[in-house]
Design an enzyme around this catalytic site. Structure first.
Site, PDB file in Angstrom:
ATOM      1  N   ASP A 486      29.917  35.067  44.440  1.00 24.21           N
ATOM      2  CA  ASP A 486      30.839  34.271  45.252  1.00 24.21           C
ATOM      3  C   ASP A 486      31.594  33.234  44.439  1.00 24.21           C
ATOM      4  OD1 ASP A 486      30.474  35.302  47.808  1.00 24.21           O
ATOM      5  OD2 ASP A 486      28.700  34.092  48.179  1.00 24.21           O
TER       6      ASP A 486
HETATM    7  C1  BGC Z   1      27.048  29.079  45.916  1.00 19.45           C
HETATM    8  C2  BGC Z   1      26.870  30.547  46.156  1.00 19.45           C
HETATM    9  C3  BGC Z   1      27.087  30.870  47.599  1.00 19.45           C
HETATM   10  C4  BGC Z   1      28.451  30.348  48.027  1.00 19.45           C
HETATM   11  C5  BGC Z   1      28.816  30.711  49.459  1.00 19.45           C
HETATM   12  C6  BGC Z   1      28.366  28.605  46.473  1.00 19.45           C
HETATM   13  O1  BGC Z   1      28.484  27.228  46.343  1.00 19.45           O
HETATM   14  O2  BGC Z   1      26.959  28.798  44.557  1.00 19.45           O
HETATM   15  O3  BGC Z   1      25.582  30.946  45.726  1.00 19.45           O
HETATM   16  O4  BGC Z   1      27.014  32.247  47.787  1.00 19.45           O
HETATM   17  O5  BGC Z   1      28.502  28.958  47.826  1.00 19.45           O
HETATM   18  O6  BGC Z   1      28.419  29.882  50.433  1.00 19.45           O
HETATM   19  C1  NOJ Z   2      24.494  33.579  47.652  1.00 17.34           C
HETATM   20  C2  NOJ Z   2      25.201  34.387  48.679  1.00 17.34           C
HETATM   21  O1  NOJ Z   2      24.493  34.325  49.889  1.00 17.34           O
HETATM   22  C3  NOJ Z   2      25.358  35.814  48.239  1.00 17.34           C
HETATM   23  O2  NOJ Z   2      26.138  36.502  49.174  1.00 17.34           O
HETATM   24  C4  NOJ Z   2      25.984  35.883  46.880  1.00 17.34           C
HETATM   25  O3  NOJ Z   2      26.070  37.229  46.491  1.00 17.34           O
HETATM   26  C5  NOJ Z   2      25.217  35.069  45.863  1.00 17.34           C
HETATM   27  N1  NOJ Z   2      25.076  33.732  46.346  1.00 17.34           N
HETATM   28  C6  NOJ Z   2      25.874  35.029  44.494  1.00 17.34           C
HETATM   29  O4  NOJ Z   2      27.025  34.280  44.500  1.00 17.34           O
END
Ligand code: BGC
Ligand code: NOJ
Length: 813
Positions: A486
């Site tokens: 993400d």
């Molecule tokens: C985090 C991710 C997460 C994303 C979506 C980011 O700040 O680092 O792990 O999936 O937010 O909410």
């Molecule tokens: C947490 C999110 O819930 C997941 O969808 C994502 O793939 C990982 N972070 C990596 O960014």
């Protein structure tokens, strides 16, 4: 240092020191009513949706840590001293403190000055309520004159609004008290037809107004009413409604007493809200019998036994006995249990997820099925249909939906171009487990629009085609907002403080491409081809295979860096995850997933890629996301470079993706490496380093700080992470090799060389398979005997003669 120990026979983790490095939590409820509960009774409850139907309040990010919960106080009415048997909130020095987190229940207790007290908290199956069973025993040799107090603070339903909209909320709070039961009915007078209640098995005094209970400017550690020894029967008008009960207990030496509290959620039909009709009094005809039932000890005990049976059965679907205790414990108990939590919560409610910010993720929930589908397939089916109903007509997806409304929303962004493919992965896992092909015929709408229904199968087709019309300059999939990572926001270009990386887009998105999505596309395409083939659509199946093969060629040509798979191309067409880069030369995701998908197995690329991951990314605490870590913020990379080196997506050990490498290693036949990686992040195997790891030793954490971080080895974001499902899937289906396929159960272990073998029981499509594997050589060639008959290959035929039990012996050479 350890803060407790596993009690595997009872499937519990026993915490023996209350001030754990972080709150170590458990989940109550596994169907519709849920709660989180820490080892010192902190936490809150909700019905279905942690944001929209919050029953009780909780204060995040507070001091002291973990404040607000299901607090019980005892008061010695002779000395006037009071304490909490769960340590928080009063923090007295207790004897024999123990918190037993078990499957769907938590028991917390201790002894203080000769008075032993413990409370068992759980949610009965099929009910929207929780039971607290408090047992108090007098170990003194004199009579004890005590009062017990139980307290909770109601949330005014929408947890986000509750935490922000004080100008309104200080006026709306309402309660009713009838027969000693406290009913919380804020907004019941208008559009809500639900209320909460808090009941006690014994008669006594109560409070419903927070200030009356706590006193001015006091916290939960020193409630004025507990100090004085008498609740004031206060009725809340606005402000902060609470529920508090007081029970006076006189215990002879050696005597024990049990008091039961029930906290619950109840709905009335919209036209039967009030009794008498036209009044403002809650119609309690349907709730009263329920309350009365669970305030009875026999009923509460029976409900607890049912919960135990439920978990016995649920976990019984797969049990294993290997030479490694950490593997056994995680697979048989805790990892499976965590998969239930991730299935239920997605990423919404934990100590790290406020329950307000995120609903059920599309990508997340589909992946969660991998570790859940074998336990309760009917619920997996329902989830798949719910998820698919939020899919957009383009085949794209909302990134999340709220469980209560089941509608997709863009709160945390949309247009993540990997999302649609996870639906194929989820559905395929369901089909492999159940053989229930009827799901593909289910009519499912797009974006929940009535009239847009198409068979689920068409949804899968659109998922696949979504990528075909979104290819970039190299023929690789365009990344969109981001892919699995993400934080790889290649079209974001945000230079404004506070802007969300998840919802900001400043570039057209026609250039940046993802090699990870390419690998996922190949994988999902082949899964879809198999499904099509089985449905008799041979031509369609070969088209999918052809598209997958074409993408594989593109990966080979534009996605290979010489020693490993590239990660992506940015908005300028520059490489990410290449030896040419100054930072972020090599990434785990594309390497793990491409090899998992079988890419490069033939021509040596897979071997090179896994070796490169081992050399560049593997550490003693797990495999980091990339190296070298980004030392500064890169406008063209986005959130990934916003994290300090070693944390989260910037070279943290993101446990979710480690299993992709484990599976990759099994595809290369390297069981030692696969299991070694497995053990590095296995929380049970990390129990001894509790002061470093800090999170619960019984569940996986999303992230362990990477080698660039000053706190290398420290875990964060436990519980709600795709790590649960993927590790379960990697160890069970690829390392132990007990694998579901569309055609039946396959047994193809790739286990460590020094394991003499293992035994397992697997219930699969109504048949119990008793599996025994013996190692006679150091390789992975398996010879199977099924009910005494030698068979060819590794696929155990589904019995056609009505047998319900099948014995499988495997010899590895
Ligand atoms: C985090 C991710 C997460 C994303 C979506 C980011 O700040 O680092 O792990 O999936 O937010 O909410
Ligand atoms: C947490 C999110 O819930 C997941 O969808 C994502 O793939 C990982 N972070 C990596 O960014």
């Amino acid at each position: 240092m350890k803060y407790g120990h596993f009690d595997d026979a009872r499937r519990e983790y026993v915490i023996t020191q209350p001030d754990t490095p972080l709150p170590w939590i458990n989940y109550l409820g596994c169907q519709a009513y849920f709660g989180i509960i820490s080892n010192t009774a902190g936490g809150y409850s909700f019905y279905r949706d942690a944001r929209l139907r919050r029953l009780t309040r909780y204060r995040y990010n507070n001091v002291p840590l973990d404040y607000g919960g299901r607090y019980i106080y005892l008061r010695d009415n002779e000395t006037r001293e009071f304490w909490s048997p769960s340590w928080q909130p009063t923090q007295n020095e207790l004897q024999d403190y123990a918190c037993r987190h078990g499957m769907g229940y938590t028991i917390i207790g201790s002894t203080y000055k000769g008075i032993e007290a413990h409370t068992r908290y759980f949610v009965p199956l099929d009910e929207n309520l929780e039971i607290w069973q408090l047992t108090v025993t007098n170990h003194r040799n004199t009579k004890a004159v005590l009062s017990a107090f139980a307290s909770i603070e109601f949330c005014l339903w929408d947890a986000q609004d509750d935490a922000t909209n004080f100008q309104r909320n200080f006026n709306t709070g309402q309660v009713e008290v009838e027969d000693g039961v406290i009913y919380h009915k804020t907004e019941y007078r208008e559009r809500r037809n639900h209320f909460a209640y808090f009941a006690c098995s014994e008669p006594g005094r109560f409070d419903t107004q927070r200030e009356a209970f706590l006193g001015r400017y006091r916290g939960w550690d020193r409630p004025a009413a507990v100090e004085s020894g008498e609740l004031s029967n206060s009725i809340a008008h606005g402000w902060s409604p609470i529920g508090a009960h007081q029970v006076n207990l006189e215990l002879a030496p050696g005597e024990s007493r049990e008091v039961i509290f029930v906290l619950g959620y109840h709905e009335n039909p919209v036209d039967e809200k009030f009794d008498p009709p036209g009044s403002q009094i809650i119609d309690k005809r349907t709730v009263k019998p329920l309350i009365a039932k669970y305030l009875r000890r026999e009923e509460a005990d029976a409900a607890f036994e049912q919960l135990r049976d439920y978990w016995e059965q649920t976990l019984g679907v797969f049990q294993v006995n290997t030479p490694d205790i950490h593997t056994n414990r995680m697979v048989n108990i805790w990892n499976a249990y965590q998969c239930m939590a991730t299935f239920n919560m997605s990423r919404s409610a934990s100590f790290y997820e406020s329950g307000i910010g995120r609903g059920l993720g599309f990508r997340d929930s589909n992946q969660d099925l991998l570790g859940f589908v074998h336990m309760v397939p009917t619920r997996a089916r329902e989830r798949i249909l719910d998820l698919a109903a939020t899919q957009l007509p383009t085949g794209g997806a909302y990134h999340q939906y709220q469980p209560l409304t089941k509608r997709g929303n863009n709160d945390i962004g949309g247009g993540f171009n990997d999302d649609p493919h996870w639906l194929i992965v989820g559905v395929s896992a369901y089909l492999k487990e159940t053989g229930d092909w009827s799901i593909l015929e289910e009519p499912v709408p797009y974006d929940n629009e009535t009239g847009s229904e198409q068979p689920l199968y068409e949804h899968l087709q659109r998922s696949f085609r979504y990528t075909l019309s979104r290819l970039g300059p190299h023929g690789l999939p365009l990344i969109g907002r981001a892919d699995w990572n993400d934080c790889l926001n290649l079209n974001c270009f945000s230079d404004t403080p506070g802007q969300s990386f998840q919802t900001t887009t400043n570039r057209e998105g026609k250039v940046a491409e993802s090699v990870f999505i390419a690998g996922l596309f190949v994988y999902a395409g082949r899964e879809l081809a198999e499904i099509a083939q089985r449905r008799g659509l041979a031509q369609e199946a070969s088209q999918y295979r052809a598209e997958a093969a074409k993408m594989e060629d593109v990966i080979n040509e534009h996605g290979w860096d010489g020693n490993w798979f590239l990660r992506a191309y940015d908005n300028f067409g520059a490489k990410i995850g290449s030896n040419e880069c100054e930072e972020g030369k090599i990434f785990i995701e594309s390497n793990g997933f491409c090899v998992l998908a079988g890419i490069g197995l033939e021509d040596g690329k897979a071997l090179k890629a896994m070796d490169a991951v081992g050399e560049n990314l593997a550490t003693k605490h797990g495999i980091v996301v990339q190296q070298p870590a980004y030392s500064k913020y890169y406008l063209q990379l986005g959130e990934i470079s916003s994290y300090p080196p070693g944390y989260k997506e910037n070279a943290g050990i993101f446990c979710h993706v480690n299993p992709w490498v484990m599976i990759g290693e099994t595809r290369l036949g390297r069981g030692d490496a696969a299991h070694d990686y497995y053990s590095r992040i296995n929380p049970s195997a990390r129990e001894e380093i509790g002061d470093l790891h800090r999170c619960e030793p019984y569940v996986y954490a999303q992230m362990i700080a990477g080698k660039d971080a000053p706190t290398f080895g420290e875990a964060k974001n436990s519980w709600l992470t795709g790590t649960a499902a993927w590790n379960y899937y990697a160890i069970v289906q690829w390392i132990l090799g007990v694998r579901t396929t569309l055609n039946g159960l396959q047994i193809a272990p790739v286990i460590p060389k020094n394991w003499p073998g293992f035994t397992a029981t697997r219930m699969f499509r109504g048949v119990t398979y008793r599996i025994s594997i013996e190692r006679k050589g150091s390789g992975n060639d398996i010879g199977l005997t099924v009910d005494g008959q030698q068979i060819e290959g590794s696929l155990v035929p589904v019995p056609t003669d009505g047998r319900r039990e099948v014995g499988v012996t495997g010899v590895l050479r």
